[in-house]
Design a protein around this motif. Structure first.
Motif, PDB file in Angstrom:
ATOM      1  N   ALA A 187       0.899  -1.145  -0.103  1.00 26.14           N
ATOM      2  CA  ALA A 187       0.050  -0.034  -0.038  1.00 26.14           C
ATOM      3  C   ALA A 187       0.922   1.217  -0.093  1.00 26.14           C
ATOM      4  N   LEU A 188       0.436   2.344  -0.667  1.00 31.16           N
ATOM      5  CA  LEU A 188       1.213   3.418  -0.837  1.00 31.16           C
ATOM      6  C   LEU A 188       1.339   4.325   0.381  1.00 31.16           C
ATOM      7  N   SER A 189       0.494   3.858   1.527  1.00 31.70           N
ATOM      8  CA  SER A 189       0.412   4.909   2.900  1.00 31.70           C
ATOM      9  C   SER A 189       1.577   4.896   3.378  1.00 31.70           C
ATOM     10  N   TYR A 190       2.531   3.983   3.308  1.00 37.36           N
ATOM     11  CA  TYR A 190       3.909   4.145   4.054  1.00 37.36           C
ATOM     12  C   TYR A 190       4.395   5.303   3.665  1.00 37.36           C
ATOM     13  N   LEU A 191       4.167   5.798   2.333  1.00 34.59           N
ATOM     14  CA  LEU A 191       5.217   6.857   1.794  1.00 34.59           C
ATOM     15  C   LEU A 191       4.941   8.243   2.722  1.00 34.59           C
ATOM     16  N   LYS A 192       3.464   8.350   3.271  1.00 33.52           N
ATOM     17  CA  LYS A 192       3.162   9.266   4.038  1.00 33.52           C
ATOM     18  C   LYS A 192       3.394   9.118   5.225  1.00 33.52           C
ATOM     19  N   SER A 193       3.607   8.122   5.878  1.00 37.04           N
ATOM     20  CA  SER A 193       3.953   7.958   7.555  1.00 37.04           C
ATOM     21  C   SER A 193       5.301   7.878   7.903  1.00 37.04           C
ATOM     22  N   TYR A 194       6.286   7.464   6.877  1.00 43.52           N
ATOM     23  CA  TYR A 194       7.617   7.493   6.975  1.00 43.52           C
ATOM     24  C   TYR A 194       8.523   8.374   6.587  1.00 43.52           C
ATOM     25  N   PRO A 195       9.640   8.746   6.929  1.00 43.58           N
ATOM     26  CA  PRO A 195      10.288   9.858   6.549  1.00 43.58           C
ATOM     27  C   PRO A 195      11.186   9.680   5.473  1.00 43.58           C
ATOM     28  N   PHE A 196      10.734   9.139   4.291  1.00 40.76           N
ATOM     29  CA  PHE A 196      11.517   9.070   3.129  1.00 40.76           C
ATOM     30  C   PHE A 196      11.944  10.394   2.264  1.00 40.76           C
ATOM     31  N   ASP A 197      13.107  10.387   1.779  1.00 46.21           N
ATOM     32  CA  ASP A 197      13.419  11.407   1.107  1.00 46.21           C
ATOM     33  C   ASP A 197      13.462  11.354  -0.522  1.00 46.21           C
ATOM     34  N   THR A 198      13.695   9.997  -0.801  1.00 49.37           N
ATOM     35  CA  THR A 198      13.705   9.618  -2.270  1.00 49.37           C
ATOM     36  C   THR A 198      13.106   8.434  -2.530  1.00 49.37           C
ATOM     37  N   LEU A 199      12.620   8.272  -3.762  1.00 45.51           N
ATOM     38  CA  LEU A 199      11.925   7.010  -4.408  1.00 45.51           C
ATOM     39  C   LEU A 199      12.788   6.780  -5.561  1.00 45.51           C
ATOM     40  N   LYS A 200      13.228   5.663  -5.543  1.00 43.65           N
ATOM     41  CA  LYS A 200      13.877   5.174  -6.759  1.00 43.65           C
ATOM     42  C   LYS A 200      12.920   4.161  -7.783  1.00 43.65           C
ATOM     43  N   ILE A 201      12.539   4.593  -8.918  1.00 40.34           N
ATOM     44  CA  ILE A 201      11.502   3.943  -9.646  1.00 40.34           C
ATOM     45  C   ILE A 201      12.393   2.756 -10.339  1.00 40.34           C
ATOM     46  N   ASP A 202      11.611   1.575  -9.814  1.00 39.98           N
ATOM     47  CA  ASP A 202      12.536   0.317 -10.189  1.00 39.98           C
ATOM     48  C   ASP A 202      12.834   0.132 -11.815  1.00 39.98           C
ATOM     49  N   LYS A 203      13.960  -0.418 -12.197  1.00 41.77           N
ATOM     50  CA  LYS A 203      14.330  -0.527 -13.596  1.00 41.77           C
ATOM     51  C   LYS A 203      13.419  -1.132 -14.601  1.00 41.77           C
ATOM     52  N   SER A 204      12.601  -2.190 -14.139  1.00 41.02           N
ATOM     53  CA  SER A 204      11.520  -2.920 -14.939  1.00 41.02           C
ATOM     54  C   SER A 204      10.578  -1.717 -15.277  1.00 41.02           C
ATOM     55  N   PHE A 205      10.190  -0.717 -14.770  1.00 40.85           N
ATOM     56  CA  PHE A 205       9.316   0.297 -15.423  1.00 40.85           C
ATOM     57  C   PHE A 205      10.080   1.277 -16.308  1.00 40.85           C
ATOM     58  N   VAL A 206      11.257   1.519 -15.963  1.00 44.19           N
ATOM     59  CA  VAL A 206      11.962   2.395 -16.896  1.00 44.19           C
ATOM     60  C   VAL A 206      12.442   1.929 -18.278  1.00 44.19           C
ATOM     61  N   GLN A 207      12.889   0.655 -18.064  1.00 39.90           N
ATOM     62  CA  GLN A 207      13.137  -0.248 -19.403  1.00 39.90           C
ATOM     63  C   GLN A 207      12.102  -0.108 -20.465  1.00 39.90           C
ATOM     64  N   ASP A 208      11.127   0.035 -20.309  1.00 37.40           N
ATOM     65  CA  ASP A 208      10.156  -0.190 -21.473  1.00 37.40           C
ATOM     66  C   ASP A 208       9.264   1.471 -21.776  1.00 37.40           C
ATOM     67  N   VAL A 209       9.761   2.252 -21.058  1.00 41.26           N
ATOM     68  CA  VAL A 209       9.032   3.635 -21.120  1.00 41.26           C
ATOM     69  C   VAL A 209       8.791   4.176 -22.569  1.00 41.26           C
ATOM     70  N   MET A 210       9.724   3.656 -23.467  1.00 47.20           N
ATOM     71  CA  MET A 210       9.367   4.208 -24.781  1.00 47.20           C
ATOM     72  C   MET A 210       8.791   3.277 -25.800  1.00 47.20           C
ATOM     73  N   THR A 211       8.492   2.048 -25.371  1.00 44.00           N
ATOM     74  CA  THR A 211       7.501   1.122 -25.967  1.00 44.00           C
ATOM     75  C   THR A 211       6.271   0.634 -25.578  1.00 44.00           C
ATOM     76  N   GLU A 212       6.232   0.800 -24.232  1.00 41.46           N
ATOM     77  CA  GLU A 212       5.074   0.464 -23.459  1.00 41.46           C
ATOM     78  C   GLU A 212       4.237   1.643 -22.936  1.00 41.46           C
ATOM     79  N   HIS A 213       2.912   1.825 -23.665  1.00 38.81           N
ATOM     80  CA  HIS A 213       2.343   3.161 -23.213  1.00 38.81           C
ATOM     81  C   HIS A 213       2.044   3.146 -21.786  1.00 38.81           C
TER      82      HIS A 213
END
Ligand code: C2E
Ligand code: CA
Ligand code: CA
Ligand code: CA
Length: 279
Positions: A187-213
């Motif tokens: 669940a995304l709710s942890y982003l709200k309750s924990y003190p994170f500064d940075t989010l790293k988008i996993d490479k599996s999503f980045v790899q296909d940004v040009m081909t997969e809408h």
């Protein structure tokens, strides 16, 4: 074990013995690896997407063993976790990483932060926070130059201790990032309750940004969500120029991947640093 339907004994017979033999061998080699100085840190630049200039670096562990050759972390970190060897190894990684960042500072004058991977077992060690503080003190590195990468999976088991440790690290000025974002089914709710500064988008999503809408939409949505929560975003696994244009357009703060540089041994990293970094 391919022979399904046979007795349990038959199923476990020869392959298991082989696997556990290999494991045992690897474990005993790993036990001596620290004192034999077989571990080495590689550093991969993380650049500002806008300019391509280095902002910080991720420390990635390698194991050079005389009989196994160069062993990649996916092959030995799980075993190090199981056996508990990840504690001393992780401590070594933290100390060496802080030292390296301090060395870049004194030798080249560049204030380059260092990002260090923390495994779940390490994180749950009661002495973890103290180990981190020691690494900072011994190197003289300032806390905001150190970022700890924690996987989404670790956050999933959100216990009170996890929350306390994250808060303690945050309050000491260390940066915290969510690694492999999007792969943990949480669940995304942890982003709200924990003190994170940075989010790293996993490479599996980045790899296909040009081909997969759909992947493009997801990455765009993650960037916008992160920014509205006040988090910085790093795209992992950037391999092609076209991806950098997409990420620039979408306002992704930082990028990391083979397009910019592979992870480099310390000496090569120093060279990269002096040629890339203009102040
Ligand atoms: P990670 O934290 O997700 O690290 C990123 C991995 O992606 C690294 O693999 C890196 O070499 C690779 N990579 C970087 N750019 C690209 C790219 O453009 N394309 C592709 N396909 N891959 C790219 P590596 O070094 O083999 O590390 C694998 C994993 O091992 C890491 O994944 C991390 O989970 C773990 N690991 C590495 N070093 C440490 C460490 O010191 N401690 C702990 N606990 N885990 C570590
Ligand atoms: Ca990482
Ligand atoms: Ca923080
Ligand atoms: Ca990652």
């Amino acid at each position: 074990a391919k022979n399904k339907g046979k007795s349990a004994f038959a199923v476990f017979a020869p392959e298991m013995t082989e696997v556990s033999h290999e494991r045992l061998q690897m474990e005993s080699l790993m036990r001596r690896a620290l004192e034999q100085q077989e571990f080495e840190l590689y550093f991969q630049p993380i650049v500002r997407t806008e300019t391509g200039q280095m902002a910080f670096a991720e420390a990635l562990l390698r194991w050079n063993n005389p009989s196994l050759g160069m062993v990649m972390p996916d092959r030995f970190i799980p075993l190090a976790e199981e056996t508990g060897l990840i504690m001393p190894i992780g401590e070594w990684v933290l100390k060496e990483s802080c030292k390296a960042a301090m060395r870049w500072r004194t030798e080249t004058g560049h204030r380059i932060g260092i990002s260090v991977n923390v495994s779940p077992r390490q994180f749950r060690d009661p002495d973890f926070v103290q180990t981190v503080m020691q690494a900072l003190e011994q190197s003289g590195l300032e806390p905001d130059q150190l970022e700890l990468e924690i996987t989404e999976r670790l956050i999933l088991d959100n216990t009170i201790e996890t929350a306390d440790i994250l808060r303690e690290l945050d309050q000491s000025g260390i940066r915290l990032s969510v690694d492999d974002f999007g792969t943990g089914y949480s669940a995304l709710s942890y982003l709200k309750s924990y003190p994170f500064d940075t989010l790293k988008i996993d490479k599996s999503f980045v790899q296909d940004v040009m081909t997969e809408h759909d992947d493009a939409s997801l990455v765009r949505a993650i960037i916008n969500m992160a920014h509205s929560l006040g988090l910085r975003v790093i795209a992992e696994g950037v391999e092609e120029e076209a991806q950098t244009h997409f990420l620039k357009t979408e306002g992704c703060d930082y990028s990391q991947g083979y397009f910019y540089s592979r992870p480099l041994p310390a000496a090569d990293f120093d060279t990269w640093l002096s040629s890339n970094h203009r102040v």
